[in-house]
Enzyme design. Structure first.
Site, PDB file in Angstrom:
ATOM      1  CB  CYS A   1     113.671  26.706 -70.793  1.00  0.00           C
ATOM      2  SG  CYS A   1     112.055  27.391 -71.469  1.00  0.00           S
TER       3      CYS A   1
ATOM      4  CD  GLU B   1     116.111  27.174 -75.284  1.00  0.00           C
ATOM      5  OE1 GLU B   1     115.493  27.538 -76.225  1.00  0.00           O
ATOM      6  OE2 GLU B   1     115.409  26.617 -74.396  1.00  0.00           O
TER       7      GLU B   1
END
Ligand SMILES: Cc1ncc(CO)c(N)n1
Length: 225
Positions: free
Chosen positions: A136, A208
């Site tokens: 992240c 992602e």
């Protein structure tokens, strides 16, 4: 070489794909479709709330006070919902942030990513969710710093605030803390577990990419209630 260096080397081609995909290229060119940005905000505001929940679960799963301290700091940081970055995007759309994110849900790619982290937080040892959550900050830091390296982002660039936010040393510090935890567990893990931790990290890197593409294509469930 540290485990996190090895994993990040393996993940580099995924970051390359993300960088060259439509959403990041639209960020660089400052011409992202406003509906795609709104879709991103509706999804990401919910993603960050779930990310906070993952850290809250992990807070109780570790007995190490340094890990508890890091997680608590991150929970407080996440409660701010990455305010400056999100409000930069809302400003670009020209609609108040709260109005943009009022509706929305875990769109398919976001749903898959969030459940990947929550599954590991609930069903696996502490380090498995750490491995799933490390991409992240890392992916965003890689993307933002590469944009600044390869482009001149002037003060009037519509996404300067977003880019600077994720290129900030604060994100590097978050990553360094996560790397320290990751390497500590990888060092004492069996070969089998090490592979599973690597896999969790790499899957989140792909999540992602799918998340950005979900926004760019305004991906939704076929049936909405
Ligand atoms: C999906 C996603 N990944 C990473 C970040 C950076 O915190 C974010 N805001 N959203």
């Amino acid at each position: 070489m540290q485990h996190t260096d090895i994993i990040k080397e393996k993940a580099a081609p995924i970051v390359d794909l993300i960088y060259n995909d439509g959403f990041v290229q639209g960020l660089i060119n400052g011409d992202l479709d406003k509906e795609a940005v709104a879709h991103y905000l509706r999804a990401d505001s919910r993603y960050l709330k779930s990310f906070l929940d993952v850290y809250a679960i992990l807070l109780a799963k570790t007995s190490h006070l340094d890990e508890k301290k890091y997680l608590l700091e991150q929970v407080l940081f996440l409660m701010d919902g990455e305010h400056d970055a999100h409000h930069n995007l809302a400003e670009y759309i020209g609609i108040p942030y709260e109005e943009i994110i009022a509706d929305g849900e875990w769109y398919p790619a976001a749903d898959h990513y969030i459940k990947h982290m929550l599954y590991n937080a609930y069903a696996k040892p502490f380090e498995y969710a750490i491995a799933a959550s490390t991409p992240c900050p890392w992916v965003y830091f890689e993307i933002a710093t590469r944009i600044l390296k390869e482009h001149t982002i002037t003060d009037d660039h519509p996404f300067k605030v977003w880019i600077d936010f994720y290129a900030d040393d604060m994100v590097r510090d978050i990553m360094n803390s996560l790397d320290t935890i990751m390497n500590k567990y990888c060092d004492k893990a069996s070969e089998k577990e090490q592979k599973e931790l690597y896999k969790n990290f790499l899957e989140s890197c792909e999540h992602e990419r799918n998340f950005f593409n979900m926004a760019y294509t305004q991906q939704r469930w076929l049936v909405e209630l």
